[in-house]
Design a protein around this motif. Structure first.
Motif, mmCIF file in Angstrom:
data_model
loop_
_atom_site.group_PDB
_atom_site.id
_atom_site.type_symbol
_atom_site.label_atom_id
_atom_site.label_comp_id
_atom_site.label_asym_id
_atom_site.label_seq_id
_atom_site.Cartn_x
_atom_site.Cartn_y
_atom_site.Cartn_z
ATOM 1 N N THR A 90 0.731 -1.291 -0.001
ATOM 2 C CA THR A 90 0.081 0.008 0.098
ATOM 3 C C THR A 90 0.977 1.339 -0.099
ATOM 4 O O THR A 90 2.025 1.248 0.435
ATOM 5 C CB THR A 90 -1.091 0.049 1.288
ATOM 6 N N GLU A 91 0.135 2.578 -0.698
ATOM 7 C CA GLU A 91 1.026 3.730 -0.442
ATOM 8 C C GLU A 91 1.292 4.126 0.974
ATOM 9 O O GLU A 91 2.385 4.469 1.353
ATOM 10 C CB GLU A 91 0.157 4.578 -1.251
ATOM 11 N N ALA A 97 7.336 3.437 5.830
ATOM 12 C CA ALA A 97 8.867 2.631 6.057
ATOM 13 C C ALA A 97 9.892 3.686 5.336
ATOM 14 O O ALA A 97 11.098 3.029 5.240
ATOM 15 C CB ALA A 97 8.653 1.348 5.349
ATOM 16 N N ASP A 98 9.616 4.906 4.694
ATOM 17 C CA ASP A 98 10.368 5.661 3.971
ATOM 18 C C ASP A 98 11.126 4.773 2.725
ATOM 19 O O ASP A 98 12.384 4.644 2.586
ATOM 20 C CB ASP A 98 11.671 6.296 4.900
ATOM 21 N N ILE A 99 10.370 4.006 2.025
ATOM 22 C CA ILE A 99 11.074 3.062 1.059
ATOM 23 C C ILE A 99 11.394 4.134 -0.235
ATOM 24 O O ILE A 99 10.580 4.733 -0.827
ATOM 25 C CB ILE A 99 9.927 2.198 0.463
ATOM 26 N N GLN A 100 12.757 3.940 -0.718
ATOM 27 C CA GLN A 100 13.075 4.619 -1.744
ATOM 28 C C GLN A 100 13.653 3.722 -2.804
ATOM 29 O O GLN A 100 14.240 2.644 -2.475
ATOM 30 C CB GLN A 100 14.344 5.823 -1.339
ATOM 31 N N THR A 101 13.521 4.303 -3.823
ATOM 32 C CA THR A 101 14.266 3.423 -5.212
ATOM 33 C C THR A 101 15.058 4.201 -6.034
ATOM 34 O O THR A 101 15.387 5.396 -6.070
ATOM 35 C CB THR A 101 12.905 3.058 -6.061
ATOM 36 N N TRP A 102 15.890 3.400 -6.837
ATOM 37 C CA TRP A 102 16.790 3.900 -7.714
ATOM 38 C C TRP A 102 16.876 3.276 -9.148
ATOM 39 O O TRP A 102 16.756 2.154 -9.230
ATOM 40 C CB TRP A 102 18.222 3.553 -6.754
ATOM 41 N N LYS A 355 11.292 -3.159 -8.819
ATOM 42 C CA LYS A 355 10.233 -2.527 -8.783
ATOM 43 C C LYS A 355 9.807 -2.528 -10.420
ATOM 44 O O LYS A 355 10.239 -1.545 -11.048
ATOM 45 C CB LYS A 355 10.054 -1.120 -8.358
ATOM 46 N N PRO A 356 9.180 -3.486 -10.958
ATOM 47 C CA PRO A 356 9.065 -3.830 -12.328
ATOM 48 C C PRO A 356 8.268 -2.640 -12.863
ATOM 49 O O PRO A 356 8.235 -2.547 -13.925
ATOM 50 C CB PRO A 356 8.538 -5.147 -12.499
ATOM 51 N N ASN A 357 7.363 -2.102 -12.360
ATOM 52 C CA ASN A 357 6.338 -1.247 -12.674
ATOM 53 C C ASN A 357 6.337 0.207 -11.939
ATOM 54 O O ASN A 357 6.315 0.174 -11.005
ATOM 55 C CB ASN A 357 4.888 -1.749 -12.614
ATOM 56 N N PRO A 358 7.164 1.090 -12.912
ATOM 57 C CA PRO A 358 7.220 2.563 -12.092
ATOM 58 C C PRO A 358 6.000 3.132 -11.676
ATOM 59 O O PRO A 358 6.270 4.070 -10.872
ATOM 60 C CB PRO A 358 8.156 3.042 -13.488
ATOM 61 N N THR A 359 4.843 2.896 -11.984
ATOM 62 C CA THR A 359 3.665 3.604 -11.496
ATOM 63 C C THR A 359 3.028 2.686 -10.558
ATOM 64 O O THR A 359 1.947 3.236 -9.990
ATOM 65 C CB THR A 359 2.870 3.716 -12.897
ATOM 66 N N GLN A 360 3.380 1.446 -10.137
ATOM 67 C CA GLN A 360 2.642 0.672 -9.492
ATOM 68 C C GLN A 360 3.506 0.289 -8.120
ATOM 69 O O GLN A 360 4.646 0.098 -8.382
ATOM 70 C CB GLN A 360 1.944 -0.635 -9.919
ATOM 71 N N PRO A 361 3.145 0.210 -6.828
ATOM 72 C CA PRO A 361 4.043 -0.344 -5.658
ATOM 73 C C PRO A 361 4.249 -1.593 -5.703
ATOM 74 O O PRO A 361 3.810 -2.382 -4.718
ATOM 75 C CB PRO A 361 3.048 0.278 -4.604
#
Length: 575
Positions: A90-91, A97-102, A355-361
């Protein structure tokens, strides 16, 4: 009259008999028509069923859980667009959790004839100054207490008690009484204070009143942002020793690691196109101002540095950055690399979450083969490709979500038929940090017991004590991922200590446990065996973990009604 009754009864019996025959036949036909398509659908739809209390149980047909007897429920349907090992968060969970991606970049595809370097923002050491103590003494009060605090020149920063100054003032008072007859002696005594940075106005006041000042104020002779504090209140300082350091962050360094074989491609003044995750749509221009003349023998790299203006305070020390520079030979020599914080180690596998889909969590675990470590980055031998988006912060939280959904995760050591053997990477905490953790774990276990008893004040006190013990860890010696875990643990303990309700304390306890479990997994041998337990119903049915010294389930997230909810998902062996 009797005959009429008999006829009516016979008609009723006959009607009931015909109705039973017709209804039973229709039911059989209908039931058969329902069963066949259902079985066909169950066999070909790929629908799976699991237990909400024991998500490791997965069946192709509905039924009862073999562990607890609860009805199995449907797992995520293929209609959601998820593969067997993908899961969705969920968003709200992502933000908490302050999840960040690269996004992984590789110049060989994105910029033909150019080189991509990975690095981070650092303090400009040329814009760093030290605030010293000008005389021996004891710090009575310290006004600079936190990193990042801004200090202005002339600001009062500390108060020091100095026996040396007390004796010098008494000498000054005596000399002032005979200054008419002994002017040279008086002048010599006054000059002593100039070397101690004591102003003439203070000395005039001492002479006028004849009273000795026991606590002298220290005023800042530098301005900037505090980046290091060297003393605490009550500490003894020597003349010339540092009280704190400040940096002028209007100018910062962007430092990159370049491989030995790439050195011929760089020279001072070369233009760099710099990007950072904080501002993905912006490109900053810099130029190489320094090439380290000494090669790092362990990593076979040198530091390439650019000095950037930071008047708008966009760059923060520690930020990850990448730079693209044109290759003079016209060919690309860049290598794929990722931040070290993205990697999770089990002792047998190196894992990242993609994260395979940049628009979905939506996330899925990926096993990777690591190359050489350069600074805070690892080169990737296999398992990832350019353009893929990976988690670089909050990885253990994502892994916990994978475990909750019964997906491939760090704790799930089963390998699929298509997986290949990966290079084992064994990572443990430094010895000093391990010892601190071992001694602090009993406090954590007591805090867990307080959660079980719903004792708000006791939980708060133990959280404060636990944090105090963990602050003894030498953070500088840790890897960047471990620093992130300790930072989040500290934040959650502060929040638990300050919370006024057990519900709010439990919310922060969820994140605390996820990061603490990651740290406990990096300790070679604990003083006692610990059991990592998880309740899938806790945390609004998103699941939560905790550590226990007993295999028996005593859930700290619920009252007596749900005290036994949970199961052991991993064991951290003791001595």
């Amino acid at each position: 009259m009797n005959k009429s009754i008999v006829y009516i009864l016979l008609a009723a019996i006959l009607g009931l008999g015909l109705g039973y025959i017709l209804f039973n036949t229709a039911t059989k036909n209908t039931g058969q028509n329902k069963v066949d398509p259902h079985e066909h659908s169950a066999n070909e739809s790929g629908q799976l069923y699991t237990c909400s209390m024991h998500p490791q149980i997965i069946r192709e047909e509905p039924g009862d859980c073999p562990i607890c007897g609860m009805d199995l429920v449907e797992k995520e349907s293929a209609a959601l667009g998820l593969t067997v090992n993908q899961f969705k968060m969920t968003e709200n969970a992502l933000a908490l959790a302050d999840i960040q991606t690269w996004v992984i970049g590789n110049s060989s595809e994105a910029h033909a004839g150019s080189i991509t370097l990975s690095g981070k923002i650092a303090v400009n050491e040329n814009e760093t100054a030290t605030q010293p103590a000008h005389f021996d003494g004891r710090i009575e009060t310290l006004n600079v207490k936190s990193l990042g605090q801004e200090v202005a020149k002339g600001q009062r920063v500390a108060t020091i008690y100095s026996p040396e100054l007390v004796a010098a003032q008494q000498e000054l008072i005596t000399a002032s009484k005979i200054k008419e007859t002994q002017p040279r002696l008086y002048a010599a005594v006054r000059n002593k204070f100039k070397n101690l940075m004591i102003s003439d106005s203070v000395l005039d006041e001492v002479e006028k009143t004849g009273n000795v000042i026991t606590r002298f104020p220290i005023y800042a002779n530098v301005s900037g942002v505090v980046t290091e504090i060297s003393v605490t209140e009550g500490a003894h300082v020597m003349n010339g020793s540092a009280i704190f350091k400040v940096s002028n962050l209007s100018s910062i360094w962007a430092e990159f690691d370049a491989y030995e074989r790439q050195l011929s491609q760089f020279k001072k003044g070369q233009k760099l196109a710099i990007k950072t995750n904080a501002y993905p749509n912006e490109t900053f221009t810099g130029e190489i101002s320094f090439i380290d003349p000494i090669l790092n023998a362990d990593t076979r790299t040198v530091i390439i540095r650019a000095t950037l203006k930071n008047s708008e305070d966009l760059f923060k020390p520690g930020m990850f950055v990448s730079a693209t520079v044109q290759n003079s030979s016209g060919t690309s020599t860049s290598e794929l690399s990722i931040p070290a914080s993205a990697v999770m180690w089990t002792g047998e596998r190196s894992l990242v979450y993609v994260k395979p889909n940049p628009t979905q969590p939506i996330f899925e675990m990926r096993e990777v083969s690591l190359g050489q470590k350069t600074g805070d980055h690892y080169t990737i031998v296999s398992g990832l490709s350019t353009g893929e988006e990976i988690v670089i912060n909050g990885t253990f939280t994502v892994d916990a979500a994978a475990q909750l959904g019964g997906k491939k995760s760090m704790m799930n050591t089963a390998k699929s038929a298509s997986s290949v053997e990966k290079r084992a990477v064994s990572v443990v905490l430094p010895e000093q940090a391990q010892e601190v953790i071992k001694k602090a774990i009993p406090i954590y276990l007591n805090m867990t017991e307080a959660f079980i008893d719903s004792d708000v004040s006791k939980v708060s006190a133990l959280a404060k004590m636990f944090k105090s013990h963990l602050e003894k860890v030498d953070i500088v010696s840790l890897e960047i991922a471990e620093k992130s875990h300790f930072s989040k643990i500290s934040q959650m303990l502060t929040a638990i200590n300050q919370a006024t309700t057990i519900e709010n304390q439990r919310e922060h306890f969820v994140l605390l446990n996820e990061h603490l479990a990651a740290i406990a997994n990096r300790v070679k041998k604990l003083n006692a065996t610990l059991y990592l337990q998880r309740c899938p119903m806790a945390n609004d049915s998103k699941g939560a973990v905790w550590l226990s010294e007993s295999e028996e389930i005593k859930n700290p997230y619920y009252s007596d009604a749900m005290r036994s909810c949970g199961s052991v998902i991993s064991v951290f062996k003791g001595q």
